[in-house]
Design an enzyme around this catalytic site. Structure first.
Site, PDB file in Angstrom:
ATOM      1  N   GLN A 236      11.044   0.167  10.757  1.00  0.00           N
ATOM      2  CA  GLN A 236      11.163  -1.276  10.567  1.00  0.00           C
ATOM      3  C   GLN A 236      11.065  -1.953  11.936  1.00  0.00           C
ATOM      4  O   GLN A 236      10.211  -1.574  12.728  1.00  0.00           O
ATOM      5  CB  GLN A 236      12.469  -1.624   9.840  1.00  0.00           C
ATOM      6  CG  GLN A 236      12.285  -1.966   8.373  1.00  0.00           C
ATOM      7  CD  GLN A 236      11.532  -3.265   8.130  1.00  0.00           C
ATOM      8  OE1 GLN A 236      11.160  -4.018   9.042  1.00  0.00           O
ATOM      9  NE2 GLN A 236      11.278  -3.561   6.870  1.00  0.00           N
TER      10      GLN A 236
ATOM     11  N   GLU B 161      18.786 -10.966  -7.054  1.00  0.00           N
ATOM     12  CA  GLU B 161      18.828  -9.613  -6.490  1.00  0.00           C
ATOM     13  C   GLU B 161      18.929  -8.599  -7.624  1.00  0.00           C
ATOM     14  O   GLU B 161      19.733  -8.760  -8.533  1.00  0.00           O
ATOM     15  CB  GLU B 161      20.015  -9.472  -5.538  1.00  0.00           C
ATOM     16  CG  GLU B 161      20.335  -8.065  -5.066  1.00  0.00           C
ATOM     17  CD  GLU B 161      19.171  -7.370  -4.388  1.00  0.00           C
ATOM     18  OE1 GLU B 161      18.855  -6.228  -4.780  1.00  0.00           O
ATOM     19  OE2 GLU B 161      18.574  -7.975  -3.474  1.00  0.00           O
TER      20      GLU B 161
ATOM     21  N   HIS C  73       7.190  -5.650   1.123  1.00  0.00           N
ATOM     22  CA  HIS C  73       6.318  -4.961   2.078  1.00  0.00           C
ATOM     23  C   HIS C  73       6.138  -3.489   1.727  1.00  0.00           C
ATOM     24  O   HIS C  73       5.179  -2.855   2.166  1.00  0.00           O
ATOM     25  CB  HIS C  73       6.905  -5.079   3.484  1.00  0.00           C
ATOM     26  CG  HIS C  73       8.203  -4.348   3.650  1.00  0.00           C
ATOM     27  ND1 HIS C  73       9.408  -4.884   3.256  1.00  0.00           N
ATOM     28  CD2 HIS C  73       8.480  -3.120   4.141  1.00  0.00           C
ATOM     29  CE1 HIS C  73      10.376  -4.016   3.497  1.00  0.00           C
ATOM     30  NE2 HIS C  73       9.846  -2.938   4.039  1.00  0.00           N
TER      31      HIS C  73
ATOM     32  N   LEU D 230      11.380  -3.647  -7.296  1.00  0.00           N
ATOM     33  CA  LEU D 230      11.600  -3.109  -8.640  1.00  0.00           C
ATOM     34  C   LEU D 230      10.632  -3.720  -9.651  1.00  0.00           C
ATOM     35  O   LEU D 230      10.621  -4.937  -9.836  1.00  0.00           O
ATOM     36  CB  LEU D 230      13.039  -3.398  -9.072  1.00  0.00           C
ATOM     37  CG  LEU D 230      13.469  -2.856 -10.428  1.00  0.00           C
ATOM     38  CD1 LEU D 230      13.505  -1.331 -10.404  1.00  0.00           C
ATOM     39  CD2 LEU D 230      14.832  -3.431 -10.824  1.00  0.00           C
TER      40      LEU D 230
ATOM     41  N   CYS E  54      21.576 -16.253  19.134  1.00  0.00           N
ATOM     42  CA  CYS E  54      21.212 -17.663  19.218  1.00  0.00           C
ATOM     43  C   CYS E  54      19.799 -17.752  19.784  1.00  0.00           C
ATOM     44  O   CYS E  54      19.415 -16.961  20.636  1.00  0.00           O
ATOM     45  CB  CYS E  54      22.202 -18.484  20.037  1.00  0.00           C
ATOM     46  SG  CYS E  54      22.245 -18.141  21.795  1.00  0.00           S
TER      47      CYS E  54
END
EC number: 4.2.1.49
Length: 558
Positions: A132, A198, A269, A276, A412
């Site tokens: 990742q 979700e 991705h 799913l 930040c």
């Protein structure tokens, strides 16, 4: 040797705290602690399988590799560099004290073979690992790592579409994994309600536990009733809904429901591991992925096509709709949704002007494990940047609403000039004893000069250079030359195999003069490459920034 294949271990990993070293210096203790922090059960999505976030984004290739990395870091000398190839420690070489202590390359494939099918073959043979972005580069800090970027996106969208006021409005999105889990809190901080779909209850539970989402609806009707009530009351409340976005979004379109903003951050991705298909259970999906991967990928992409078509339908209603960088438009286009790219990505729509000034996700973590060290750095940021009310507001909200996951950390968005200023100040705080232990400073690979991703960060570059990936390579080389503590170069993060190349950097503030010199170089050069990249593409904001900051760009500023 390719026989080391243990990907599951029933063990709990947590980084050491305090000032006692387990390695030979803070420059090797830092990557050791951050590697372990990536697998902290309060941080990682599936730590027992080494998965940090983003589908199958791992911290190490397998447990044998993890053990060997830990052992090597503990014994690494101050003038040696560890090389990590797709999560496997492959070599230790004599370099020098200002060189990186770790160099990492994850998931990189020759372009012709840069696809999920070939990668999955290599992964099955224990020859590769999907890193990742910050999973395999050991600088993931939980969902906070993307909260401010998502917040900045929602705020800018509100400015463009709703006169800067999101009160009484709501965002429709999906995905509550390690990255998507930032969306509900970011929407709340921006002043909006949100409905967050979700498909895994465990992910919803994680976000409820860490206060990233406020509450869970029992079904769609209940969710819409809550949204209606909260928006009328002007409250910014985030609502989770267990279900499949590819079913729920089309149903909302059918009902004529009109959100105020639509996006998505499912793990689209990676169709084999992260999305799913409609009508499937998660257990069925995982089992069939092992036995019939091609059929699973096809089913997942067909569901993505339905999902994207619904997003396009919302756009036709006049709802601001944008991709949040998971490549779902590409997947849908491959399944026949010819106009999948009719709605924009979030970077060209809302974020690119920041990138032109080298502004991006600057983050740091307290190796001490003491939250007070972060609170002291928060105060230092305010002291050194006194006139940025927006940044001060962010820091105040972050302290109030964001729960630390693992080692205390903060993010930040700041840019060229300020990153080095803050890094040097943090290093001085360590030297003086104001902070109880060293600080590590890193960033997401999603930054202004460190990524080539035509469907995300470099989408719609004005000179057409979207796919040119020289830039992240130059960024990694320059950060190595500058003396970063560890540098990484990855492929496929965020949008999947074949669609991105990107680099990461981390530097340690240990309070020494040598660290100060490295910090000044690295935290200037790193964001400067982003200004350079955008100036080279012809963006006036970047060209002006380069001139103001005195960058030496031979074809532009000389």
């Amino acid at each position: 040797m390719t026989t080391m294949t243990t990907k599951f271990r029933d063990v709990e990993i947590r980084a050491p705290r305090g000032t006692e070293l387990t390695a030979k210096s803070w420059l090797t203790e830092a990557p050791l602690r951050m590697l372990m922090n990536n697998l902290d059960p309060d941080v990682a999505e599936n730590p027992k399988e080494l998965v940090v976030y983003g589908g199958i984004g791992r911290a190490a290739r397998n447990w044998e590799c993890f053990d060997k990395i830990v052992d090597t870091l503990k014994n690494l000398e101050t003038d040696e560099t560890l090389l990590v190839q797709s999560g496997k420690p492959v070599g230790v070489f004599k370099t020098h004290k200002d060189a990186p202590r770790v160099l990492i390359a994850n998931s990189n494939l020759v372009p012709h073979w840069a696809n999920w099918e070939h990668f999955n073959e290599l992964d099955a043979k224990a020859l590769a690992m999907y890193g990742q972005m910050t999973a395999g580069s050991w600088i993931y800090i939980g969902s906070q790592g993307i909260v401010q970027g998502t917040y900045e996106t929602f705020v800018e969208a509100g400015r463009q579409h709703y006169n800067g006021d999101l009160k009484g409005r709501w965002v429709l999105t999906a995905g509550l994994g390690g990255m998507g889990g930032a969306q509900p809190l970011a929407a709340t901080l921006a002043g909006a309600c949100s409905l967050n779909i979700e498909c895994q209850q465990a992910s919803i539970d994680f976000r409820l536990r860490t206060r990233y989402v406020d509450e869970q609806a029992t079904d769609l009707d209940d969710a819409l009733a809550r949204i209606d009530r909260y928006t009328k009351e002007g409250k910014a409340i985030s609502i989770a809904l267990h279900g499949n976005a590819a079913e729920i979004l089309p149903e909302l379109v059918r009902r004529g429901v009109r959100p105020d903003m639509v996006t998505d951050q499912t793990s689209a991705h990676d169709p084999l591991n992260g999305y799913l298909p409609v009508g499937w259970t998660w257990d069925e999906y995982r089992e069939r992925a092992k036995k019939e991967p091609e059929a699973v990928v096809k089913a997942a992409k067909q569901s993505m096509a339905k999902h994207v078509q619904a997003m396009l339908d919302f756009q036709k209603m006049g709802v601001p709709t944008f991709d949040y960088g998971n490549n779902i438009r590409q997947m849908a286009k491959e399944e026949g949704v010819a106009n999948a790219f009719d709605f924009p990505g979030f970077v060209p729509a809302y974020i690119r002007p920041l990138f032109c000034r080298g502004i991006g996700p600057f983050r740091w973590a307290a190796l001490s494990g003491d939250p007070e060290d972060i609170y002291k750095t928060d105060a230092k940021v305010k002291e050194l940047i006194p006139d940025d009310e927006h940044l001060h507001h962010w820091l105040d909200m972050a302290r109030e609403r964001i729960s630390f996951q693992g080692l205390p950390a903060r993010i930040c968005w700041v840019g060229l000039g300020l990153r080095a200023k803050l890094g040097l100040a943090f290093n001085e705080m360590v030297r003086s004893g104001e902070l109880s232990a060293p600080i590590v400073i890193g960033r997401d690979h999603l930054d202004s000069g460190s990524v080539a991703s035509p469907n995300r960060e470099t989408e719609a570059m004005q000179d057409g250079s979207d796919a040119v990936s020289d830039w992240p390579l130059l960024n990694a080389l320059l950060n190595t030359a500058g003396g970063a503590t560890w540098v990484s170069l990855h492929h496929g993060g965020g949008v999947g195999m074949g669609f991105s190349q990107h680099s990461g950097v981390v530097i340690v503030c240990d309070g020494t003069d040598e660290a100060a010199a490295r910090i000044a170089r690295v935290l200037t050069n790193d964001p400067a490459t982003g200004v350079m990249r955008h100036a080279d593409a012809g963006y006036e904001i970047a060209i002006n920034c380069a001139k103001e900051q005195g960058l030496h760009l031979p074809m532009i500023t000389q």
